[in-house]
Design a protein around this motif. Sequence first.
Motif, PDB file in Angstrom:
ATOM      1  N   GLU A   1      -1.390  13.799  -6.888  1.00  0.00           N
ATOM      2  CA  GLU A   1      -2.545  13.480  -7.710  1.00  0.00           C
ATOM      3  C   GLU A   1      -2.978  14.663  -8.576  1.00  0.00           C
ATOM      4  O   GLU A   1      -3.624  14.493  -9.602  1.00  0.00           O
ATOM      5  CB  GLU A   1      -3.708  13.033  -6.821  1.00  0.00           C
TER       6      GLU A   1
ATOM      7  N   VAL B   1      -5.933   0.698  -3.272  1.00  0.00           N
ATOM      8  CA  VAL B   1      -5.559   1.108  -1.917  1.00  0.00           C
ATOM      9  C   VAL B   1      -6.716   0.862  -0.957  1.00  0.00           C
ATOM     10  O   VAL B   1      -6.531   0.330   0.146  1.00  0.00           O
ATOM     11  CB  VAL B   1      -5.133   2.593  -1.891  1.00  0.00           C
TER      12      VAL B   1
ATOM     13  N   LEU C   1       0.822  -1.208   0.000  1.00  0.00           N
ATOM     14  CA  LEU C   1       0.000   0.000   0.000  1.00  0.00           C
ATOM     15  C   LEU C   1       0.856   1.258   0.000  1.00  0.00           C
ATOM     16  O   LEU C   1       0.505   2.259  -0.621  1.00  0.00           O
ATOM     17  CB  LEU C   1      -0.939   0.002   1.212  1.00  0.00           C
ATOM     18  N   GLU C   2       1.972   1.207   0.697  1.00  0.00           N
ATOM     19  CA  GLU C   2       2.861   2.380   0.744  1.00  0.00           C
ATOM     20  C   GLU C   2       3.372   2.727  -0.653  1.00  0.00           C
ATOM     21  O   GLU C   2       3.460   3.896  -1.019  1.00  0.00           O
ATOM     22  CB  GLU C   2       4.028   2.118   1.692  1.00  0.00           C
TER      23      GLU C   2
ATOM     24  N   GLU D   1      -6.439   4.179  -6.478  1.00  0.00           N
ATOM     25  CA  GLU D   1      -7.223   4.495  -5.277  1.00  0.00           C
ATOM     26  C   GLU D   1      -8.089   3.312  -4.865  1.00  0.00           C
ATOM     27  O   GLU D   1      -8.216   3.000  -3.676  1.00  0.00           O
ATOM     28  CB  GLU D   1      -8.121   5.703  -5.533  1.00  0.00           C
TER      29      GLU D   1
ATOM     30  N   GLU E   1      -6.523  -1.576   2.221  1.00  0.00           N
ATOM     31  CA  GLU E   1      -6.732  -1.084   3.589  1.00  0.00           C
ATOM     32  C   GLU E   1      -7.808  -1.902   4.299  1.00  0.00           C
ATOM     33  O   GLU E   1      -7.685  -2.204   5.494  1.00  0.00           O
ATOM     34  CB  GLU E   1      -7.119   0.389   3.552  1.00  0.00           C
TER      35      GLU E   1
ATOM     36  N   ARG F   1       0.513   4.322  -2.512  1.00  0.00           N
ATOM     37  CA  ARG F   1       0.250   5.689  -2.044  1.00  0.00           C
ATOM     38  C   ARG F   1       1.281   6.657  -2.601  1.00  0.00           C
ATOM     39  O   ARG F   1       0.977   7.816  -2.884  1.00  0.00           O
ATOM     40  CB  ARG F   1       0.252   5.729  -0.520  1.00  0.00           C
TER      41      ARG F   1
ATOM     42  N   ALA G   1       0.988  10.366  -4.718  1.00  0.00           N
ATOM     43  CA  ALA G   1       1.458  11.471  -3.882  1.00  0.00           C
ATOM     44  C   ALA G   1       1.148  12.840  -4.476  1.00  0.00           C
ATOM     45  O   ALA G   1       0.857  13.788  -3.765  1.00  0.00           O
ATOM     46  CB  ALA G   1       2.958  11.335  -3.631  1.00  0.00           C
TER      47      ALA G   1
END
Length: 203
Positions: free
Chosen positions: A141, A163, A131-132, A160, A167, A135, A139
């Motif tokens: 977008e 992610v 996930l990192e 998205e 999560e 993301r 960063a």
Amino acid sequence: MSTTRLMILGLVKWLQPVHGYDVRRELMSWGADRWANIRSGSVYHALRTLTAEGLLAEVATEQVGARPARTTYRITPAGDREFADLLRTYWWEYSEPVDPFGAAFSHLPALSRREAVAALRNRARLLSARLESMRAMLADESRGPTWSEHAPVHLSWLVELMVARGEAEVAWCHRVAGRIAAGAGRHDGEEESGPATVTKLDY
């Protein structure tokens, strides 16, 4: 193969005339190996297969110096129809994702309580690391995806979604690990307690 067909036909249609090398580069830079299960080594084979089926056509083959020859492709009318059919199939039909973890989890009682808790928490750690990286792709977008010169902004929306799903699974892993650690369920090496059930897994 259907997902690969859709991605390659669509990319050739968008960028044509385009070299096979550029098709492969774009797919990998978009992270298609993650969300479309397209392997780098399968792209050239797929291009040849689609050409043999009449869905793509070779425009030219070029060779510069000692470099490998590069073939340029375009989509055919038949390829256009195939792309449209596949596109709408995936948009309007739902297919349940197949994850080998589901098969493993169905045999949860075969693990000791300690191993099950550790495995779930480790899965959460692996997912969190993945996930990192996703993301980081999001960063900035405001400029849209920056990992490819051709990548459209809507690919960031797909990331998205990935992610959000990740999560949710991380939270689920921790929640179920907590239940098992607190004594829920039965695990390998433990005596069964409570009233017998009609259906059970005996390991």
